[in-house]
Design a protein around this motif. Structure first.
Motif, PDB file in Angstrom:
ATOM      1  N   LEU A 189       2.387   4.698  -8.077  1.00  0.00           N
ATOM      2  CA  LEU A 189       1.208   4.876  -8.926  1.00  0.00           C
ATOM      3  C   LEU A 189       1.125   6.267  -9.561  1.00  0.00           C
ATOM      4  O   LEU A 189       0.835   6.376 -10.766  1.00  0.00           O
ATOM      5  CB  LEU A 189      -0.065   4.561  -8.130  1.00  0.00           C
ATOM      6  CG  LEU A 189      -1.366   4.486  -8.943  1.00  0.00           C
ATOM      7  CD1 LEU A 189      -1.285   3.389 -10.001  1.00  0.00           C
ATOM      8  CD2 LEU A 189      -2.552   4.210  -8.015  1.00  0.00           C
ATOM      9  N   PHE A 219       0.105   0.904 -15.228  1.00  0.00           N
ATOM     10  CA  PHE A 219      -0.957   0.172 -14.529  1.00  0.00           C
ATOM     11  C   PHE A 219      -2.234   0.085 -15.354  1.00  0.00           C
ATOM     12  O   PHE A 219      -3.249  -0.400 -14.867  1.00  0.00           O
ATOM     13  CB  PHE A 219      -1.257   0.852 -13.185  1.00  0.00           C
ATOM     14  CG  PHE A 219      -0.204   0.651 -12.138  1.00  0.00           C
ATOM     15  CD1 PHE A 219      -0.283  -0.409 -11.237  1.00  0.00           C
ATOM     16  CD2 PHE A 219       0.882   1.514 -12.049  1.00  0.00           C
ATOM     17  CE1 PHE A 219       0.690  -0.592 -10.271  1.00  0.00           C
ATOM     18  CE2 PHE A 219       1.863   1.341 -11.077  1.00  0.00           C
ATOM     19  CZ  PHE A 219       1.761   0.287 -10.196  1.00  0.00           C
ATOM     20  N   ARG A 248      -7.899  -2.555  -4.434  1.00  0.00           N
ATOM     21  CA  ARG A 248      -7.660  -1.507  -3.446  1.00  0.00           C
ATOM     22  C   ARG A 248      -8.767  -1.509  -2.378  1.00  0.00           C
ATOM     23  O   ARG A 248      -8.502  -1.286  -1.196  1.00  0.00           O
ATOM     24  CB  ARG A 248      -7.596  -0.138  -4.125  1.00  0.00           C
ATOM     25  CG  ARG A 248      -6.364   0.050  -5.009  1.00  0.00           C
ATOM     26  CD  ARG A 248      -5.092   0.081  -4.208  1.00  0.00           C
ATOM     27  NE  ARG A 248      -5.030   1.264  -3.346  1.00  0.00           N
ATOM     28  CZ  ARG A 248      -4.212   1.391  -2.319  1.00  0.00           C
ATOM     29  NH1 ARG A 248      -3.392   0.402  -1.990  1.00  0.00           N
ATOM     30  NH2 ARG A 248      -4.199   2.497  -1.593  1.00  0.00           N
ATOM     31  N   TYR A 269      -1.124  -5.859  -7.705  1.00  0.00           N
ATOM     32  CA  TYR A 269      -0.826  -4.517  -8.207  1.00  0.00           C
ATOM     33  C   TYR A 269       0.100  -4.538  -9.418  1.00  0.00           C
ATOM     34  O   TYR A 269      -0.005  -3.678 -10.302  1.00  0.00           O
ATOM     35  CB  TYR A 269      -0.184  -3.666  -7.102  1.00  0.00           C
ATOM     36  CG  TYR A 269      -1.067  -3.400  -5.903  1.00  0.00           C
ATOM     37  CD1 TYR A 269      -2.450  -3.345  -6.024  1.00  0.00           C
ATOM     38  CD2 TYR A 269      -0.507  -3.210  -4.642  1.00  0.00           C
ATOM     39  CE1 TYR A 269      -3.252  -3.107  -4.925  1.00  0.00           C
ATOM     40  CE2 TYR A 269      -1.301  -2.963  -3.531  1.00  0.00           C
ATOM     41  CZ  TYR A 269      -2.669  -2.923  -3.673  1.00  0.00           C
ATOM     42  OH  TYR A 269      -3.455  -2.686  -2.578  1.00  0.00           O
ATOM     43  N   MET A 310       2.430   1.988  -3.360  1.00  0.00           N
ATOM     44  CA  MET A 310       1.502   2.514  -4.363  1.00  0.00           C
ATOM     45  C   MET A 310       1.411   4.038  -4.308  1.00  0.00           C
ATOM     46  O   MET A 310       1.217   4.696  -5.338  1.00  0.00           O
ATOM     47  CB  MET A 310       0.123   1.897  -4.168  1.00  0.00           C
ATOM     48  CG  MET A 310       0.034   0.439  -4.557  1.00  0.00           C
ATOM     49  SD  MET A 310       0.141   0.164  -6.342  1.00  0.00           S
ATOM     50  CE  MET A 310      -1.563   0.482  -6.819  1.00  0.00           C
ATOM     51  N   LEU A 358      -8.107  -3.053 -10.414  1.00  0.00           N
ATOM     52  CA  LEU A 358      -7.302  -2.419  -9.373  1.00  0.00           C
ATOM     53  C   LEU A 358      -8.200  -1.755  -8.326  1.00  0.00           C
ATOM     54  O   LEU A 358      -7.888  -1.759  -7.132  1.00  0.00           O
ATOM     55  CB  LEU A 358      -6.360  -1.386  -9.987  1.00  0.00           C
ATOM     56  CG  LEU A 358      -5.159  -1.954 -10.761  1.00  0.00           C
ATOM     57  CD1 LEU A 358      -4.446  -0.849 -11.534  1.00  0.00           C
ATOM     58  CD2 LEU A 358      -4.182  -2.649  -9.811  1.00  0.00           C
ATOM     59  N   THR A 381       6.317  -5.569  -6.629  1.00  0.00           N
ATOM     60  CA  THR A 381       5.086  -6.092  -6.019  1.00  0.00           C
ATOM     61  C   THR A 381       5.234  -7.557  -5.650  1.00  0.00           C
ATOM     62  O   THR A 381       4.700  -8.000  -4.623  1.00  0.00           O
ATOM     63  CB  THR A 381       3.893  -5.905  -6.963  1.00  0.00           C
ATOM     64  OG1 THR A 381       4.154  -6.554  -8.219  1.00  0.00           O
ATOM     65  CG2 THR A 381       3.624  -4.430  -7.221  1.00  0.00           C
ATOM     66  N   ASP A 427       0.832  -1.198   0.000  1.00  0.00           N
ATOM     67  CA  ASP A 427       0.000   0.000   0.000  1.00  0.00           C
ATOM     68  C   ASP A 427       0.871   1.255   0.000  1.00  0.00           C
ATOM     69  O   ASP A 427       0.606   2.203  -0.763  1.00  0.00           O
ATOM     70  CB  ASP A 427      -0.913  -0.014   1.216  1.00  0.00           C
ATOM     71  CG  ASP A 427      -1.724   1.260   1.355  1.00  0.00           C
ATOM     72  OD1 ASP A 427      -2.590   1.508   0.497  1.00  0.00           O
ATOM     73  OD2 ASP A 427      -1.496   2.010   2.318  1.00  0.00           O
ATOM     74  N   THR A 430      -3.588  -8.758  -2.614  1.00  0.00           N
ATOM     75  CA  THR A 430      -3.696  -7.432  -3.226  1.00  0.00           C
ATOM     76  C   THR A 430      -2.326  -6.905  -3.635  1.00  0.00           C
ATOM     77  O   THR A 430      -2.180  -6.302  -4.701  1.00  0.00           O
ATOM     78  CB  THR A 430      -4.367  -6.447  -2.255  1.00  0.00           C
ATOM     79  OG1 THR A 430      -3.674  -6.434  -1.000  1.00  0.00           O
ATOM     80  CG2 THR A 430      -5.813  -6.835  -2.008  1.00  0.00           C
ATOM     81  N   THR A 431      -1.302  -7.154  -2.818  1.00  0.00           N
ATOM     82  CA  THR A 431       0.040  -6.672  -3.164  1.00  0.00           C
ATOM     83  C   THR A 431       0.557  -7.352  -4.419  1.00  0.00           C
ATOM     84  O   THR A 431       1.108  -6.694  -5.320  1.00  0.00           O
ATOM     85  CB  THR A 431       1.014  -6.908  -1.998  1.00  0.00           C
ATOM     86  OG1 THR A 431       0.527  -6.250  -0.825  1.00  0.00           O
ATOM     87  CG2 THR A 431       2.392  -6.370  -2.333  1.00  0.00           C
ATOM     88  N   TRP A 453      -8.000  -4.293  -0.118  1.00  0.00           N
ATOM     89  CA  TRP A 453      -6.949  -3.919   0.835  1.00  0.00           C
ATOM     90  C   TRP A 453      -7.550  -3.129   2.007  1.00  0.00           C
ATOM     91  O   TRP A 453      -7.115  -3.269   3.143  1.00  0.00           O
ATOM     92  CB  TRP A 453      -5.857  -3.093   0.157  1.00  0.00           C
ATOM     93  CG  TRP A 453      -5.034  -2.304   1.143  1.00  0.00           C
ATOM     94  CD1 TRP A 453      -4.978  -0.944   1.266  1.00  0.00           C
ATOM     95  CD2 TRP A 453      -4.193  -2.838   2.179  1.00  0.00           C
ATOM     96  NE1 TRP A 453      -4.150  -0.588   2.314  1.00  0.00           N
ATOM     97  CE2 TRP A 453      -3.656  -1.731   2.886  1.00  0.00           C
ATOM     98  CE3 TRP A 453      -3.842  -4.125   2.584  1.00  0.00           C
ATOM     99  CZ2 TRP A 453      -2.797  -1.878   3.975  1.00  0.00           C
ATOM    100  CZ3 TRP A 453      -2.981  -4.277   3.665  1.00  0.00           C
ATOM    101  CH2 TRP A 453      -2.467  -3.170   4.342  1.00  0.00           C
TER     102      TRP A 453
END
Length: 408
Positions: free
Chosen positions: A27, A34, A100, A87, A23, A96, A162, A20, A83-84, A103
């Motif tokens: 991101l 992505f 998220r 990504y 990101m 995504l 990731t 998290d 979730t990790t 998460w």
């Protein structure tokens, strides 16, 4: 004092937040990789996990009332791992978005499990120290995730980053199975508990009518609104506004975003040492309320002076000063909430407290930029300083008149 359960749950949480935190750095820079089409999608992906926690927190609390603590934490780690990993491989906004949001569910289970571990492990004379230790250690995950994630993303592929962070979450599963006990998350410690559902509902109403519970919920809303909402979301904007873009710092040209990242990293670096120390002091005979009042008024002074920071070094002093006060506020607020929960209903009160914290954190950025749009960023900081003073006056009154209800 048995610190081991708190240290273990904090390190498990730290490993889970690596993805998290990464990101938030990667991101906004590599959003096209992505599979995103525009920057507004970045904003949604970085915030949806926080908004999803508002309705999900009560459900997570309900789950903890009906499952043991190991099951809740194990579920959180598995979701964090999935979730990790995802990504780096999903190139779709909606996929995504779902991950998220998932998460957000994982974090709700992790945080509630962590608070319950602190409450179960601590006494009235050790709770502040253990709350500070927990917050400081899991915060290292945010620091490592942002720094290492940003550096590695420039050196290797995002998938490699990731996968690495996801694998680290995977190897945390044996730690959960070995060290998190399969004990009930809540054994009610309130004399109002009854066997039937109607009396349980009555008990809930009585719990949330208690002045100390209402006090900590209000404080849990307003302090995160200021620290995690207003300050965190406007830090780089304030630096850019005051120092006009790039500037020299220790002989090196840096930008507002980099300077903001340095300031946040410094706080995450000192939290594992400063937060437990603050908590330990609050465990002593004077209690937590006087320290919280000091932090609130001190934070108000720093916040009021930040708009007057005309050089990089004066601004650095003011921002770091507020960061020290914010470490105190978060540690003491969480400790008082744990005190109240330990004397009423652990799961119910802490669940309500986490909802208040998330609501304040989520609404802070929106309020910030509305005020900036209407009146400017300097006015925002002065209004926020006034709000901190009001909260400080409230807690000062609590210390004088009702401190016996919540002091350890």
């Amino acid at each position: 004092m048995n610190k081991k359960p708190v240290i273990i749950i904090a390190l498990i949480t730290a490993v889970c937040v690596l993805g998290d935190a990464m990101m938030f750095i990667v991101l906004p820079l590599y959003w096209e990789e992505f599979g995103l089409a525009s920057l507004w999608q970045v904003g949604i992906l970085l915030s949806i996990n926080r908004f999803i926690r508002l309705p999900i927190n009560p459900l997570v609390g309900w789950c903890y009332l009906r499952m043991n603590k190991r099951t809740g934490v194990l579920l959180a780690v598995i979701l964090a791992m999935l979730t990790t990993f995802s990504y780096g491989w999903l190139e779709s906004f909606w996929l995504l978005f779902f991950m998220r949001a998932l998460w957000g569910v994982a974090w709700a289970f992790l945080r509630l499990g962590g608070y319950l571990t602190v409450i179960d492990t601590s006494t009235d004379r050790t709770r502040g120290h253990l709350v500070g230790l927990y917050n400081g250690l899991w915060g290292l995950g945010g620091l490592v995730g942002m720094l290492a994630g940003g550096i590695l993303a420039d050196l290797v592929s995002i998938q490699t980053v990731t996968n690495t962070f996801g694998f680290m979450a995977l190897i945390a599963i044996p730690l959960v199975l070995k060290y998190v006990p399969p004990v009930p998350a809540e054994s009610e410690n309130t004399p109002m508990k009854k066997d039937n559902q109607s009396s349980e509902a009555t008990s809930d109403k009585q719990i949330f009518k208690k002045p100390q519970v209402l006090t900590i919920l209000c404080s849990g809303l307003l302090i995160p609104l200021i620290i995690f909402g207003i300050f965190a979301s406007t830090l780089s904007a304030m630096i850019d506004f005051r120092l006009s873009g790039s500037f020299l710092f220790l002989g090196v040209t840096v930008g507002a975003a980099s300077f903001a990242g340095i300031i946040q990293a410094i706080r995450w670096g000192w939290d594992p040492f400063l937060a437990p120390y603050i908590g330990k002091i609050s465990d002593l005979k004077w209690g937590r309320n006087p320290l919280l009042v000091l932090a609130l008024f001190g934070g108000a002074v720093f916040f009021a002076l930040i708009p007057f920071g005309v050089s990089v070094y004066s601004l650095l002093f003011l921002l770091l000063g507020f960061q020290v006060m914010s470490t105190m506020m978060v540690t003491l607020n969480d400790s008082i909430a744990s005190d109240v929960a330990s004397k009423t209903s652990k799961v119910k009160v802490i669940t309500a407290y986490t909802v208040a914290v998330d609501l304040g954190s989520a609404t802070g950025p929106l309020l910030s930029f509305l005020i900036i749009e209407w009146m400017g960023i300097d006015v925002l900081y002065w209004v926020t300083s006034g709000l901190l003073c009001l909260i400080g006056l409230f807690w000062l009154n609590q210390f004088k008149n009702e401190s016996h209800l919540i002091r350890p």
